[in-house]
Design a protein around this motif. Structure first.
Motif, PDB file in Angstrom:
ATOM      1  N   LEU A   1       0.807  -1.221   0.000  1.00 19.42           N
ATOM      2  CA  LEU A   1       0.000   0.000   0.000  1.00 19.42           C
ATOM      3  C   LEU A   1       0.847   1.281   0.000  1.00 19.42           C
ATOM      4  CD1 LEU A   1      -2.737  -1.033   2.603  1.00 19.42           C
ATOM      5  CD2 LEU A   1      -3.045  -0.797   0.135  1.00 19.42           C
ATOM      6  N   PHE A   2       2.157   1.182  -0.199  1.00 19.82           N
ATOM      7  CA  PHE A   2       3.063   2.342  -0.192  1.00 19.82           C
ATOM      8  C   PHE A   2       3.224   2.945   1.199  1.00 19.82           C
ATOM      9  CE2 PHE A   2       1.131   2.324  -4.438  1.00 19.82           C
ATOM     10  CZ  PHE A   2       2.195   2.533  -5.294  1.00 19.82           C
TER      11      PHE A   2
ATOM     12  N   ARG B   1      -8.386   3.627  -1.148  1.00 24.46           N
ATOM     13  CA  ARG B   1      -8.009   5.043  -1.028  1.00 24.46           C
ATOM     14  C   ARG B   1      -6.523   5.169  -0.735  1.00 24.46           C
ATOM     15  NH1 ARG B   1      -6.468   7.846   2.918  1.00 24.46           N
ATOM     16  NH2 ARG B   1      -7.031   6.189   4.386  1.00 24.46           N
ATOM     17  N   THR B   2      -6.033   4.384   0.182  1.00 30.12           N
ATOM     18  CA  THR B   2      -4.622   4.463   0.555  1.00 30.12           C
ATOM     19  C   THR B   2      -3.723   4.147  -0.625  1.00 30.12           C
ATOM     20  OG1 THR B   2      -5.127   3.855   2.842  1.00 30.12           O
ATOM     21  CG2 THR B   2      -2.854   3.536   2.107  1.00 30.12           C
ATOM     22  N   TYR B   3      -4.029   3.060  -1.332  1.00 32.11           N
ATOM     23  CA  TYR B   3      -3.197   2.670  -2.467  1.00 32.11           C
ATOM     24  C   TYR B   3      -3.187   3.752  -3.543  1.00 32.11           C
ATOM     25  CZ  TYR B   3      -1.276   0.196  -6.440  1.00 32.11           C
ATOM     26  OH  TYR B   3      -0.495  -0.151  -7.524  1.00 32.11           O
ATOM     27  N   ASN B   4      -4.354   4.199  -3.959  1.00 30.84           N
ATOM     28  CA  ASN B   4      -4.424   5.119  -5.101  1.00 30.84           C
ATOM     29  C   ASN B   4      -3.921   6.518  -4.777  1.00 30.84           C
ATOM     30  OD1 ASN B   4      -5.371   3.337  -7.120  1.00 30.84           O
ATOM     31  ND2 ASN B   4      -7.455   3.463  -6.309  1.00 30.84           N
ATOM     32  N   THR B   5      -4.181   7.004  -3.567  1.00 34.16           N
ATOM     33  CA  THR B   5      -3.680   8.334  -3.226  1.00 34.16           C
ATOM     34  C   THR B   5      -2.158   8.317  -3.076  1.00 34.16           C
ATOM     35  OG1 THR B   5      -4.193   7.915  -0.882  1.00 34.16           O
ATOM     36  CG2 THR B   5      -5.808   9.149  -2.151  1.00 34.16           C
TER      37      THR B   5
ATOM     38  N   GLY C   1     -13.546   1.074  -8.985  1.00 32.23           N
ATOM     39  CA  GLY C   1     -13.800   2.451  -9.400  1.00 32.23           C
ATOM     40  C   GLY C   1     -13.345   3.516  -8.409  1.00 32.23           C
ATOM     41  N   LEU C   2     -12.866   4.631  -8.971  1.00 30.56           N
ATOM     42  CA  LEU C   2     -12.622   5.831  -8.175  1.00 30.56           C
ATOM     43  C   LEU C   2     -13.932   6.555  -7.879  1.00 30.56           C
ATOM     44  CD1 LEU C   2      -9.567   7.268 -10.156  1.00 30.56           C
ATOM     45  CD2 LEU C   2      -9.486   6.091  -7.951  1.00 30.56           C
TER      46      LEU C   2
ATOM     47  N   TYR D   1     -13.980   8.167  -2.595  1.00 34.53           N
ATOM     48  CA  TYR D   1     -13.142   8.740  -1.541  1.00 34.53           C
ATOM     49  C   TYR D   1     -12.404   9.915  -2.156  1.00 34.53           C
ATOM     50  CZ  TYR D   1     -10.257   5.330  -4.024  1.00 34.53           C
ATOM     51  OH  TYR D   1      -9.664   4.599  -5.000  1.00 34.53           O
ATOM     52  N   PRO D   2     -11.874  10.828  -1.345  1.00 34.30           N
ATOM     53  CA  PRO D   2     -11.157  11.977  -1.910  1.00 34.30           C
ATOM     54  C   PRO D   2      -9.857  11.521  -2.572  1.00 34.30           C
ATOM     55  CG  PRO D   2     -11.776  12.372   0.377  1.00 34.30           C
ATOM     56  CD  PRO D   2     -11.993  10.916   0.117  1.00 34.30           C
ATOM     57  N   ILE D   3      -9.570  12.026  -3.757  1.00 36.28           N
ATOM     58  CA  ILE D   3      -8.292  11.798  -4.421  1.00 36.28           C
ATOM     59  C   ILE D   3      -8.020  12.988  -5.338  1.00 36.28           C
ATOM     60  CG2 ILE D   3      -9.352  10.448  -6.292  1.00 36.28           C
ATOM     61  CD1 ILE D   3      -6.697   8.821  -6.378  1.00 36.28           C
ATOM     62  N   SER D   4      -6.781  13.445  -5.325  1.00 36.40           N
ATOM     63  CA  SER D   4      -6.417  14.616  -6.097  1.00 36.40           C
ATOM     64  C   SER D   4      -5.491  14.229  -7.239  1.00 36.40           C
ATOM     65  CB  SER D   4      -5.745  15.662  -5.214  1.00 36.40           C
ATOM     66  OG  SER D   4      -5.247  16.735  -5.994  1.00 36.40           O
ATOM     67  N   PHE D   5      -5.819  14.702  -8.447  1.00 37.24           N
ATOM     68  CA  PHE D   5      -4.944  14.495  -9.606  1.00 37.24           C
ATOM     69  C   PHE D   5      -4.086  15.722  -9.868  1.00 37.24           C
ATOM     70  CE2 PHE D   5      -7.918  11.105 -10.130  1.00 37.24           C
ATOM     71  CZ  PHE D   5      -7.197  10.120 -10.795  1.00 37.24           C
TER      72      PHE D   5
END
Length: 348
Positions: free
Chosen positions: A230-231, A290-294, A334-335, A344-348
């Motif tokens: 999960l980084f 959320r943890t992985y993708n953010t 899905g995001l 969940y919140p995620i910023s690009f």
């Protein structure tokens, strides 16, 4: 008069310096902050319209997208959007395209040239075709000739400097993946992959690779720490003394090592899919996703130990939950929910 002239040229020099710095800043921002895109799958009966999808991407600063087939409504919606597109040639189309240059030319005419206001970045000729996979092995003999024909069609259309032509593979083709420096392809896929990677090197295109630490983790929980996947860990020191902060870097570098052993050391990797499901299976929660993708969005900017400082162009799978997929966890990558609300919140 002399002082005035000197001041004039000094001002010009200053303006030139400021302009050069501005250009460097813009290039740097594009290379890092716009490095992450999304995969837009449509295997759902409750998804928003393509126009709504493009609007959603614009609202969330998503500047790159991958689609898996040339859906005309999606291509029309992308026109003028400034979203860079990876367009897929579906596996069932490979045989026809491999059979003749004329078929490839028609495919490019219908799906690329007829959409001049779409910003095509890559064409992915086939997805996860491999002699190891029962569902895609029948397409193995068509990938390379289809690549050649699509590349020739793109060049004939005058788009060879704009659109790069590649194929997308999965990491199951690795026979050795640990330590990353020992990464090597399986002997029974070498004869399939080597001509493809040679072709990509000759044309300057990257190799598209689908990278899923999720599957590596759930298949080997005894040896892989969840936080490493999960980084979230301090990392591990692998044989050879190199510290890997996360499993994603380790998988990408194992693929780079395999390419080097195959004579394709100059080939760049684009991560054409990665993600973590939020429900429906082993170790699947919204918090893990959320943890992985953010963390992913932040970490791909840094590069791997094998390619430090070189951001990794990466596409998150996927944009929406897709209720027509199976097994159950495949429905939950899905995001966003189908109603376009963020999971969940995620910023690009």
């Amino acid at each position: 008069m002399s002082c005035t002239v000197n001041r004039f040229f000094s001002s010009i020099s200053t303006l030139r310096l400021l302009w050069a710095l501005l250009v460097i800043l813009v290039i740097t921002l594009d290379f890092t902050d716009a490095q992450t895109g999304v995969c837009y799958g449509r295997l759902g009966d409750n998804l928003p319209s393509p126009a709504e999808v493009v609007a959603l991407c614009n609202q969330n600063n998503i500047r790159r997208m991958r689609i898996y087939d040339p859906d005309q409504a999606t291509l029309r919606a992308l026109a003028g959007s400034n979203i860079e597109l990876t367009l897929g040639v579906p596996n069932p189309d490979l045989q026809s395209i491999a059979a003749s240059q004329s078929n490839a030319n028609t495919w490019i005419q219908n799906n690329v040239r007829n959409h001049p206001n779409v910003r095509f970045r890559y064409i992915a000729v086939g997805n996860e075709v491999s002699p190891l996979r029962g569902d895609t092995s029948r397409y193995v003999n068509f990938v390379l000739p289809a690549l050649r024909n699509i590349r020739a069609a793109v060049s004939s259309a005058g788009l060879g400097n704009q659109i790069r032509v590649s194929t997308s593979i999965e990491t199951g083709v690795l026979g050795t993946s640990f330590p990353p420096a020992d990464g090597a392809f399986r002997s029974d896929v070498n004869s399939y992959l080597r001509p493809i990677t040679d072709f990509l090197v000759s044309t300057g295109a990257p190799l598209l690779v689908n990278v899923y630490p999720y599957f590596s983790y759930i298949g080997n929980k005894a040896q892989i720490d969840l936080q490493y996947a999960l980084f979230n860990s301090d990392g591990i020191v692998v044989p050879g003394g190199i510290r890997y902060q996360n499993l994603f870097y380790a998988i990408v570098d194992a693929m780079y090592a395999a390419l080097e052993k195959s004579g394709a050391e100059t080939l760049e990797i684009v991560v054409s899919e990665t993600g973590w499901p939020s429900a429906g299976g082993d170790t699947t929660t919204v918090d893990f996703a959320r943890t992985y993708n953010t963390n992913l969005v932040r970490r791909v900017r840094d590069g791997t130990p094998k390619r430090p400082g070189r951001a990794i162009e990466t596409y998150i799978f996927g944009l929406f939950d897709e209720n027509q997929k199976s097994p159950e966890f495949e429905k939950n990558f899905g995001l966003f929910f189908p109603n376009r609300q963020p999971k969940y919140p995620i910023s690009f």
